[in-house]
Design an enzyme around this catalytic site. Sequence first.
Site, PDB file in Angstrom:
ATOM      1  CB  THR A  58     -40.812  24.835 -10.194  1.00 39.42           C
ATOM      2  OG1 THR A  58     -41.965  25.216 -10.946  1.00 39.42           O
ATOM      3  CG2 THR A  58     -40.661  25.797  -9.031  1.00 39.42           C
ATOM      4  CG  HIS A  59     -41.894  21.289 -12.927  1.00 38.04           C
ATOM      5  ND1 HIS A  59     -42.163  19.973 -12.645  1.00 38.04           N
ATOM      6  CD2 HIS A  59     -42.567  22.017 -11.996  1.00 38.04           C
ATOM      7  CE1 HIS A  59     -42.991  19.904 -11.596  1.00 38.04           C
ATOM      8  NE2 HIS A  59     -43.237  21.133 -11.188  1.00 38.04           N
ATOM      9  CG  ASN A  94     -16.412  24.542 -24.764  1.00 39.45           C
ATOM     10  OD1 ASN A  94     -17.470  24.948 -25.256  1.00 39.45           O
ATOM     11  ND2 ASN A  94     -15.466  23.936 -25.474  1.00 39.45           N
ATOM     12  CE1 TYR A 140      -6.337  -3.712   8.598  1.00 40.07           C
ATOM     13  CE2 TYR A 140      -5.322  -5.863   8.303  1.00 40.07           C
ATOM     14  CZ  TYR A 140      -5.512  -4.567   7.884  1.00 40.07           C
ATOM     15  OH  TYR A 140      -4.888  -4.118   6.745  1.00 40.07           O
ATOM     16  CD  GLU A 187     -18.646  21.207 -19.953  1.00 41.83           C
ATOM     17  OE1 GLU A 187     -18.765  20.221 -20.691  1.00 41.83           O
ATOM     18  OE2 GLU A 187     -18.095  22.253 -20.305  1.00 41.83           O
ATOM     19  CB  SER A 201      -0.913  -0.004   1.231  1.00 41.62           C
ATOM     20  OG  SER A 201      -0.153  -0.232   2.406  1.00 41.62           O
ATOM     21  CB  SER A 236     -13.690  24.455 -29.509  1.00 38.94           C
ATOM     22  OG  SER A 236     -13.572  23.570 -30.606  1.00 38.94           O
ATOM     23  CE  LYS A 278     -18.838  25.303 -27.944  1.00 38.04           C
ATOM     24  NZ  LYS A 278     -18.771  23.855 -28.146  1.00 38.04           N
ATOM     25  CE  LYS A 329      -4.200   2.345   4.105  1.00 37.59           C
ATOM     26  NZ  LYS A 329      -5.156   1.629   4.998  1.00 37.59           N
ATOM     27  CD  GLN A 376      -2.830  -2.549   1.966  1.00 38.67           C
ATOM     28  OE1 GLN A 376      -2.142  -2.765   2.946  1.00 38.67           O
ATOM     29  NE2 GLN A 376      -2.528  -3.035   0.779  1.00 38.67           N
ATOM     30  CG  ASN A 395      -4.215  -5.192  12.769  1.00 41.10           C
ATOM     31  OD1 ASN A 395      -3.576  -5.061  11.721  1.00 41.10           O
ATOM     32  ND2 ASN A 395      -4.591  -6.366  13.230  1.00 41.10           N
TER      33      ASN A 395
HETATM   34  N1  ARG Z   1      -1.218  -1.465   5.132  1.00 44.09           N
HETATM   35  C1  ARG Z   1      -2.140  -1.989   6.069  1.00 44.09           C
HETATM   36  C2  ARG Z   1      -3.508  -1.292   5.888  1.00 44.09           C
HETATM   37  O1  ARG Z   1      -3.543  -0.314   5.270  1.00 44.09           O
HETATM   38  C3  ARG Z   1      -1.681  -1.766   7.459  1.00 44.09           C
HETATM   39  C4  ARG Z   1      -2.219  -2.738   8.450  1.00 44.09           C
HETATM   40  C5  ARG Z   1      -1.709  -4.070   8.158  1.00 44.09           C
HETATM   41  N2  ARG Z   1      -1.929  -4.952   9.227  1.00 44.09           N
HETATM   42  C6  ARG Z   1      -1.723  -6.257   9.077  1.00 44.09           C
HETATM   43  N3  ARG Z   1      -1.863  -6.976  10.098  1.00 44.09           N
HETATM   44  N4  ARG Z   1      -1.385  -6.761   7.934  1.00 44.09           N
HETATM   45  O2  ARG Z   1      -4.510  -1.755   6.346  1.00 44.09           O
END
Ligand code: ARG
Length: 459
Positions: free
Chosen positions: A158-159, A288, A320, A293, A26, A280, A286, A328, A325, A113
């Site tokens: 409205t509408h 835009n 956990y 948008e 990660s 454009s 144009k 994030k 993961q 965790n």
């Molecule tokens: N990279 C992991 C996450 O984002 C961290 C926690 C990992 N914990 C584990 N026991 N593998 O969740």
Amino acid sequence: MTHDKKLWGGRFTGAVDPSFAKFNSSFAFDRRLFEVDIRASIAHCNALHGAGVLTADEAEQMVAGLQSILDEATSQADYFDEPAEDIHSFVEARLVEMIGEPGQKLHTGRSRNDQVATDLRLWLRDAIDQSSLRAKEMQRAILDLAEKEMETVLPGYTHLQRAQPILFAHWCLAYFEMLVRDRERLLEVRKRVNVLPLGSGAIAGTSFPIDREAVARELGFESVSRNSIDAVSDRDFCVEFTSACSLIMVHLSRLAEEIILYATTEFGFFELSDAVATGSSLMPQKKNPDSMELVRGKAGRVFGHVTALLTTLKALPLAYNKDMQEDKEAVFDAFDTTAGSLEVSTLVLQTLSLNRQRMRMAATKGRLNATELADYLVRKGVPFREAHETVGKAVLKAIEKGVELGELSLDDLRRLSNKLENDLFECLTLEQTLATKSQFGGTAPERVAEALVSARKLL
Ligand code: ARG
């Protein structure tokens, strides 16, 4: 130098397949937790010292080491350009490399965790404050614009059919209100984010006498989590945050849609500044409204993050699981997208030009004052339903003649009701139509002026 040494190698004899290592990592995105990871580690270090697990000397070395890792990262552009499993293993490996043996004690009484849950909450708390600030800046831009345009009117729809004339400032304040709720919602989420999970260990809690309250104080958390199992598996706050972002995006996309529409040649009410429009590559004429948008379009991607999170969390057994993961990127992107959309929308409002004359014309063409005439009859004792019917006929007549209600002759009108007298014309003017909406929350100029003052106060 590589910081990819495993935190869990002892039990293993074989190596991880490189393709799985890549899949498992990660680090490409959770490096955004770098600073909060260090902050939380410093607090944990102090707690370990308080618990008698670390000597003062060890704790001091560790804190200094963690601080210099922060400094290194700010001065070296390529600091994170190497493989690692995640930000937590990266920081720990770097610390050991820097200060040696004491660094190996950092993870005492802690699991990734409770660490990752703590990091994410710290990061999000800050992101919430930033989001709220951005929303506030947009509210300010809305008020600046409204106050500058106190005389400007536009048709209310409205509408998407012309309904009744409204003050432009009143229209602005509608969006202001949405952002008031958005900021309240962020504040609500913040309360539930601001709880410390650290000290929950992997699932069961920690066996060292760590003063969790002290850690919470040091990191600015309002309270400590009450159940270690829940603390490491709870990601409700991620769903709540992305939901709050989604509603912000709903509001911004509605504004975007109106601005796009009103900037068409057909409406011709608004013109976007060159600073937030594009041309454009083919059609030289144009201009835009790409900025709006994109805001409209990006709403969908934020909604997607809520669905992704809910789907990931659904039916996950306690506690956990690595599935988590996935939280994030959803949270980071919801924040980036929403903050960016708030910023661009603010800019659009700050630089918007209005075609006041066209707006006024549109507000006075299309018999938007028909309700006014019905109300006139009501004041003369006619039941509203009957008045509505009578004015409906007057509208038909006006359409037939291609005129506005106020341009019908008194004779024509009196043929529909003998309650209609010469003073009716006065109540059909734009000024009167606006002024009669004088109850709290209405578009009468004096009410809108008051609303602007209280909106200012709120900021
Ligand atoms: N990279 C992991 C996450 O984002 C961290 C926690 C990992 N914990 C584990 N026991 N593998 O969740």
